[in-house]
Every structure is written in structure tokens, then in C-alpha cells.
Design a protein around this motif. Structure first.
Motif, short mmCIF file in Angstrom:
data_model
loop_
_atom_site.label_atom_id
_atom_site.label_comp_id
_atom_site.label_asym_id
_atom_site.label_seq_id
_atom_site.Cartn_x
_atom_site.Cartn_y
_atom_site.Cartn_z
N GLU A 78 -32.01 -22.30 -17.81
CA GLU A 78 -31.59 -22.50 -19.20
C GLU A 78 -30.44 -21.58 -19.57
O GLU A 78 -29.48 -21.97 -20.22
N LEU A 79 -30.55 -20.33 -19.13
CA LEU A 79 -29.49 -19.38 -19.44
C LEU A 79 -28.18 -19.77 -18.76
O LEU A 79 -27.11 -19.67 -19.35
N LYS A 80 -28.31 -20.24 -17.53
CA LYS A 80 -27.10 -20.66 -16.81
C LYS A 80 -26.44 -21.85 -17.51
O LYS A 80 -25.23 -21.92 -17.61
N ALA A 81 -27.28 -22.77 -17.96
CA ALA A 81 -26.73 -23.96 -18.63
C ALA A 81 -26.00 -23.55 -19.91
O ALA A 81 -24.97 -24.12 -20.26
N ARG A 82 -26.55 -22.55 -20.61
CA ARG A 82 -25.92 -22.10 -21.84
C ARG A 82 -24.57 -21.44 -21.60
O ARG A 82 -23.69 -21.48 -22.44
N THR A 83 -24.47 -20.78 -20.46
CA THR A 83 -23.25 -20.04 -20.16
C THR A 83 -22.08 -20.98 -19.89
O THR A 83 -20.93 -20.61 -19.98
N GLY A 84 -22.40 -22.21 -19.58
CA GLY A 84 -21.33 -23.16 -19.30
C GLY A 84 -21.59 -23.81 -17.97
O GLY A 84 -22.35 -23.29 -17.16
N GLY A 85 -20.97 -24.92 -17.78
CA GLY A 85 -21.28 -25.71 -16.59
C GLY A 85 -20.50 -25.27 -15.38
O GLY A 85 -20.29 -24.09 -15.15
N GLU A 86 -20.06 -26.24 -14.64
CA GLU A 86 -19.37 -25.99 -13.39
C GLU A 86 -17.96 -25.46 -13.62
O GLU A 86 -17.36 -25.67 -14.64
N ARG A 87 -17.47 -24.82 -12.59
CA ARG A 87 -16.05 -24.49 -12.59
C ARG A 87 -15.48 -24.65 -11.20
O ARG A 87 -16.19 -24.60 -10.20
N VAL A 88 -14.19 -24.86 -11.20
CA VAL A 88 -13.48 -24.92 -9.93
C VAL A 88 -12.86 -23.56 -9.69
O VAL A 88 -12.27 -22.97 -10.58
N GLY A 120 -13.55 -24.41 -4.25
CA GLY A 120 -14.94 -24.83 -4.34
C GLY A 120 -15.37 -25.08 -5.77
O GLY A 120 -14.72 -24.66 -6.72
N LEU A 121 -16.47 -25.78 -5.85
CA LEU A 121 -17.08 -26.06 -7.13
C LEU A 121 -18.21 -25.05 -7.28
O LEU A 121 -19.03 -24.89 -6.38
N ARG A 122 -18.24 -24.37 -8.39
CA ARG A 122 -19.21 -23.30 -8.50
C ARG A 122 -20.02 -23.48 -9.77
O ARG A 122 -19.48 -23.78 -10.82
N ARG A 123 -21.34 -23.29 -9.64
CA ARG A 123 -22.19 -23.31 -10.83
C ARG A 123 -22.40 -21.87 -11.25
O ARG A 123 -22.32 -20.97 -10.43
N PRO A 124 -22.66 -21.62 -12.54
CA PRO A 124 -22.79 -20.23 -12.96
C PRO A 124 -24.00 -19.57 -12.30
O PRO A 124 -25.02 -20.21 -12.08
N THR A 125 -23.84 -18.33 -11.95
CA THR A 125 -24.96 -17.55 -11.45
C THR A 125 -25.50 -16.75 -12.61
O THR A 125 -24.90 -16.69 -13.68
#
Ligand code: ATP
Ligand code: MG
Length: 331
Positions: A221-231, A294-299
Motif C-alpha cells: 500500500e505504501l509503495k502504491a502511494r509513493t507512485g507507480g513505475e518508473r523508467v 529498466g522498469l522499476r517499481r518503488p521500493t
């Protein structure tokens, strides 16, 4: 029904420092709450209030069904605590330390002895069991302190930075012990500086800053709040950074950040792998050689940085430039 650990509006002031500024917590039985926050956020103070070591100025807390202020003895009997600073008696051996704890909790001598041996084994201290603790390394002391907290398998455990100073193998070992405890029904509040640890062990996470809970939820949930994917792109040549930044900004749904020294560019995106392919084609078309993409999801690290970094930024807003190189402050 309140959880095994419940706190409402905890306030604790030291002089003009508000260590806790209205902390609410609720930890359901049999779950792990990870308390995260920068140095001085108030984590240890919260643990000390909940374990009756410190009297909050205001607020209420119930642990294992007992009121922390009105029934401190019952609370103490129901909890285990392993502190940030190991509470080990230097002049006793590891074995004696553990047996002493058992005796303090009114275990019979035989039972205390057996439990000590079992824990020494479990924490890989059997070989050093009969040496005085003052000959132990930092990691050994920490493990002994954790073992001491587990002598009586209490229903509620507090661990303040349990794995700080442990090597990777011993950290892993402790994680296994913790998982076992929790699967046996123990409720655990854990503070940690290792976000990987919270990610791995905690059902819920509360991020604390300046004595307040500023975010809570599961790691996802916290990761989703921080924002989605990034390149993330690392360009081969420094001279290509500006052009690459243009390209990425065309695809991004937010600001492109640049780390000059690593030649790394990061931009928030939506569109996943398909978009990634388009970015690669466009960079190629513009003749930009890349070392990595790369495509990165928030940690959880990103979550932490964005939450607590935001607070620090607000203070320093006038003098600080935003964005560029912000990640350089980590590690
Ligand atoms: N006994 C005390 N006397 C005065 N100030 C204190 C005392 N205990 C804590 N503080 C202050 O309260 C604030 C919160 O401290 P606390 O130890 O709870 O932080 P923490 O989140 O555990 O930090 P760390 O990650 O460094 O362990 C800090 O500003 C600290 O200096
Ligand atoms: Mg602390």
C-alpha cells in the motif's frame, strides 16, 4: 476490539523536544508491526512507553489486554523486550545470563537451564556459552540480548532495532526465529533501519517522523502511494544526458530526475514493458548509447525517502533546489 498492542494519542516531551506528538497504534494479535523512521523520530521512546519503561505525558496504551499506566506489572509479565542497547550482564557467561532471566521469571532451575541451552543453540552461541559476555563481539551480545527476550516466549514482543550490527547470516537467522515466533501467535512490534527487513517481516508498517505517525499501511500500500513505475536509464556518455532527459520527459508523467555522477535518469511512467520498448527505440533513434535501462517499481526505500524527505524539504525549501541528485543522500 483493540489489538494486542494499542496506543492512542501518546505524547512524551523531553525539555523542549516533543519525542512523541500524539502517536496512535493498533497491532492485531499475531501480526508484526514495523515501526520505521529516521534517527530521532521517536521510535525508541514509543517502545519505552509501551513497555512501561517510560511514562507518557498524555495518551493511553493497552498491551496484551493491560493498561500500561494502570497495570504496569501485568504488562511486564506479558511482554518481551529486546532493546536498541543490549541489556546483557557483562560479568556473567551467556548461559548464566539466560538462566538468570528464566529465574527472574520464576522458572524452575531445570527448566531455565534447558531453555537457556535451547536458545544458545538457536542463536548460534553454544560454543561461547560459558565465556563471560564481556568477551563477546557486538553481534554476539545482540544475539544474547535477543535470546534473553525470548526466554519466556511472551505473547507480545518488542524489538528495537533487533538486527542492527548483525552480519547477513545472523540477520537471516533472526528473521527465521521471528517468523517462527509469529506463526506461533506472538504479536511483535519491531523498529528497524533496514527497510528490507520491514518488507520481509512486517504485516503493517507505520512510518514515524517528529513523533508522529505520518503514514501507515502494508508495504504494498505504501509503495502504491509513493507512485507507480518508473523508467531508469543509465546513458553511456555524459554529453548525452540532456538529450536523454528530453526523450524521457516526452514519455514521463512527471519530472525526470538526473544523477549526474552516475549518468542515471529516472522518470515516472505508466505503460509498463510496452512503453519501455518505445523509450529504447527513441533513444536509439537519437543515437544515445545506454549502459542500462529498466522498469522499476518503488521500493520501501523510495517510500521512506519520499515521506521523510518531504518533511525535511519543507523546512529547507527556500535554500534548497529540488529534484536533482536527491538520491545521493541515501547510503
Ligand atoms: N531521555 C531523554 N532525554 C532527552 N531527550 C530524549 C530522551 N530520549 C529521547 N530523547 C529525544 O527524543 C527524540 C526521539 O528519540 P528516540 O530515541 O525515541 O528516537 P529514535 O526514533 O529511536 O531514533 P534512533 O533511530 O536514533 O534510535 C530525540 O530528539 C531524542 O534526542
Ligand atoms: Mg531508537
Amino acid at each position: 476490539m483493540p489489538g494486542a498492542i494499542y496506543a492512542e494519542g501518546l505524547v512524551k516531551t523531553f525539555g523542549d523536544v516533543k519525542a512523541l506528538d500524539g502517536v496512535d497504534l493498533d497491532v492485531p494479535q499475531g501480526t508484526v508491526l514495523g515501526l520505521l523512521g529516521p534517527n530521532g523520530a521517536g521510535k525508541t521512546t514509543a517502545v519505552r512507553c509501551l513497555t512501561t519503561l517510560l511514562r507518557p505525558d498524555r495518551g493511553r496504551a493497552v498491551v496484551a489486554g493491560f493498561d500500561v499506566l494502570r497495570q504496569p506489572d501485568d504488562v511486564r509479565r506479558s511482554i518481551g523486550l529486546s532493546g536498541q542497547f543490549a541489556a546483557v550482564d557483562e560479568y556473567l557467561t551467556g548461559r548464566e545470563n539466560l538462566q538468570m532471566v528464566g529465574r527472574l521469571y520464576q522458572m524452575r532451575a531445570g527448566a531455565a537451564k534447558a531453555r537457556a541451552a535451547e536458545l544458545l543453540d538457536r542463536f548460534d552461541l553454544a560454543d561461547a556459552a560459558d565465556r563471560t559476555a564481556k568477551t563477546y563481539s557486538g553481534g554476539m551480545r545482540r544475539r544474547l540480548d535477543l535470546a534473553a527476550a525470548l526466554v519466556v516466549s511472551p505473547p507480545v514482543m518488542f524489538m528495537d532495532e533487533p538486527t542492527t550490527g548483525l552480519d547477513p547470516r545472523n540477520r537471516q537467522l533472526l528473521w527465521e526465529v521471528i517468523k517462527q515466533l509469529v506463526s506461533d501467535g506472538t504479536t511483535l512490534l519491531l523498529t528497524t533501519q533496514y527497510l528490507e527487513e520491514a518488507d520481509h517481516l512486517a504485516h503493517d508498517i507505520a512510518v514515524v517522523d517528529h513523533g508522529r505517525v505520518i503514514a501507515r499501511g502494508t508495504s504494498d500500500e505504501l509503495k502504491a502511494r509513493t507512485g507507480g513505475e518508473r523508467v531508469e536509464v543509465v546513458v553511456h556518455e555524459r554529453d548525452h544526458i540532456t538529450t536523454a532527459q528530453e526523450v524521457l520527459s516526452g514519455f514521463g508523467k512527471g519530472e525526470t530526475t538526473v544523477e549526474q555522477h552516475t549518468r542515471k535518469l529516472t522518470v515516472p511512467v505508466t505503460g509498463g514493458a510496452k512503453l519501455l520498448a518505445e523509450v529504447i527505440r527513441e533513444l536509439d533513434a537519437r543515437g544515445i548509447e545506454i549502459d542500462d535501462i529498466g522498469l522499476r517499481r518503488p521500493t520501501l526505500d523510495d517510500v521512506f525517502l519520499s515521506l521523510t524527505g518531504h518533511v525535511a524539504e519543507a523546512k529547507a525549501e527556500e535554500s534548497e533546489t529540488r529534484g536533482q541528485g536527491k538520491k545521493e543522500t541515501v547510503g
